[in-house]
Design a protein around this motif. Sequence first.
Motif, PDB file in Angstrom:
ATOM      1  N   ASP A  32      15.160   0.621  37.126  1.00 36.74           N
ATOM      2  CA  ASP A  32      13.701   0.587  37.136  1.00 36.74           C
ATOM      3  C   ASP A  32      13.137  -0.647  36.435  1.00 36.74           C
ATOM      4  N   TRP A  33      13.969  -1.387  35.694  1.00 38.18           N
ATOM      5  CA  TRP A  33      13.482  -2.579  35.002  1.00 38.18           C
ATOM      6  C   TRP A  33      13.079  -3.652  36.006  1.00 38.18           C
ATOM      7  N   ASP A  34      12.041  -4.380  35.669  1.00 33.22           N
ATOM      8  CA  ASP A  34      11.556  -5.471  36.498  1.00 33.22           C
ATOM      9  C   ASP A  34      12.682  -6.481  36.724  1.00 33.22           C
ATOM     10  N   PRO A  35      12.940  -6.895  37.976  1.00 31.02           N
ATOM     11  CA  PRO A  35      14.030  -7.837  38.259  1.00 31.02           C
ATOM     12  C   PRO A  35      13.923  -9.155  37.478  1.00 31.02           C
ATOM     13  N   GLN A  36      12.696  -9.644  37.266  1.00 26.40           N
ATOM     14  CA  GLN A  36      12.543 -10.889  36.492  1.00 26.40           C
ATOM     15  C   GLN A  36      12.953 -10.682  35.040  1.00 26.40           C
ATOM     16  N   MET A  37      12.642  -9.502  34.484  1.00 28.47           N
ATOM     17  CA  MET A  37      13.032  -9.194  33.109  1.00 28.47           C
ATOM     18  C   MET A  37      14.553  -9.082  33.001  1.00 28.47           C
ATOM     19  N   VAL A  38      15.182  -8.524  34.027  1.00 27.25           N
ATOM     20  CA  VAL A  38      16.644  -8.411  34.037  1.00 27.25           C
ATOM     21  C   VAL A  38      17.277  -9.803  34.029  1.00 27.25           C
ATOM     22  N   GLU A  39      16.711 -10.734  34.764  1.00 27.12           N
ATOM     23  CA  GLU A  39      17.237 -12.103  34.769  1.00 27.12           C
ATOM     24  C   GLU A  39      17.091 -12.757  33.398  1.00 27.12           C
ATOM     25  N   VAL A  40      15.985 -12.493  32.718  1.00 28.37           N
ATOM     26  CA  VAL A  40      15.795 -13.009  31.353  1.00 28.37           C
ATOM     27  C   VAL A  40      16.871 -12.430  30.438  1.00 28.37           C
ATOM     28  N   ILE A  41      17.122 -11.127  30.561  1.00 30.03           N
ATOM     29  CA  ILE A  41      18.149 -10.461  29.754  1.00 30.03           C
ATOM     30  C   ILE A  41      19.516 -11.048  30.056  1.00 30.03           C
ATOM     31  N   ARG A  42      19.842 -11.220  31.323  1.00 33.06           N
ATOM     32  CA  ARG A  42      21.149 -11.775  31.699  1.00 33.06           C
ATOM     33  C   ARG A  42      21.354 -13.177  31.128  1.00 33.06           C
ATOM     34  N   ALA A  43      20.270 -13.915  30.945  1.00 35.31           N
ATOM     35  CA  ALA A  43      20.353 -15.258  30.368  1.00 35.31           C
ATOM     36  C   ALA A  43      20.459 -15.213  28.843  1.00 35.31           C
ATOM     37  N   GLY A  44      20.386 -13.999  28.265  1.00 29.83           N
ATOM     38  CA  GLY A  44      20.491 -13.865  26.818  1.00 29.83           C
ATOM     39  C   GLY A  44      19.223 -14.256  26.084  1.00 29.83           C
ATOM     40  N   MET A  45      18.097 -14.147  26.777  1.00 32.44           N
ATOM     41  CA  MET A  45      16.821 -14.511  26.171  1.00 32.44           C
ATOM     42  C   MET A  45      15.938 -13.274  26.084  1.00 32.44           C
ATOM     43  N   ILE A  46      14.842 -13.399  25.326  1.00 34.85           N
ATOM     44  CA  ILE A  46      13.861 -12.326  25.270  1.00 34.85           C
ATOM     45  C   ILE A  46      12.504 -12.882  25.664  1.00 34.85           C
ATOM     46  N   ALA A  47      11.544 -11.968  25.927  1.00 36.23           N
ATOM     47  CA  ALA A  47      10.211 -12.374  26.362  1.00 36.23           C
ATOM     48  C   ALA A  47       9.178 -11.405  25.804  1.00 36.23           C
TER      49      ALA A  47
END
Length: 99
Positions: A32-47
């Motif tokens: 259910d997580w937003d796909p863009q947020m998942v990409e940020v997580i996969r990059a090891g970053m936060i937003a």
Amino acid sequence: MKYLMIIVVISLIVACETPTVRREDFAAKHPDWDPQMVEVIRAGMIAKGMTKEQVRAAWGEPCNTCQGTRKWEWGESWEYRTQVVFFNTEGLVIRWGPK
């Protein structure tokens, strides 16, 4: 005894969690997580706007050797080795910065 030691060592190696594995596990558990947020997580970053669970997915648990977490009237802060993350009262990231 030798075989028991081998089993213990293999178990420890298999059970070790790398950041990449942690991030993928969290993403798989939260379709259910937003796909863009998942990409940020996969990059090891936060937003800004991330939940506490999403920060854990990206950066892991707050540093145990630091002061850890603190609660304030405006929210909460988590300390990592070099960064502090600030959450509002709804548990969403409002900012972060160096210690």
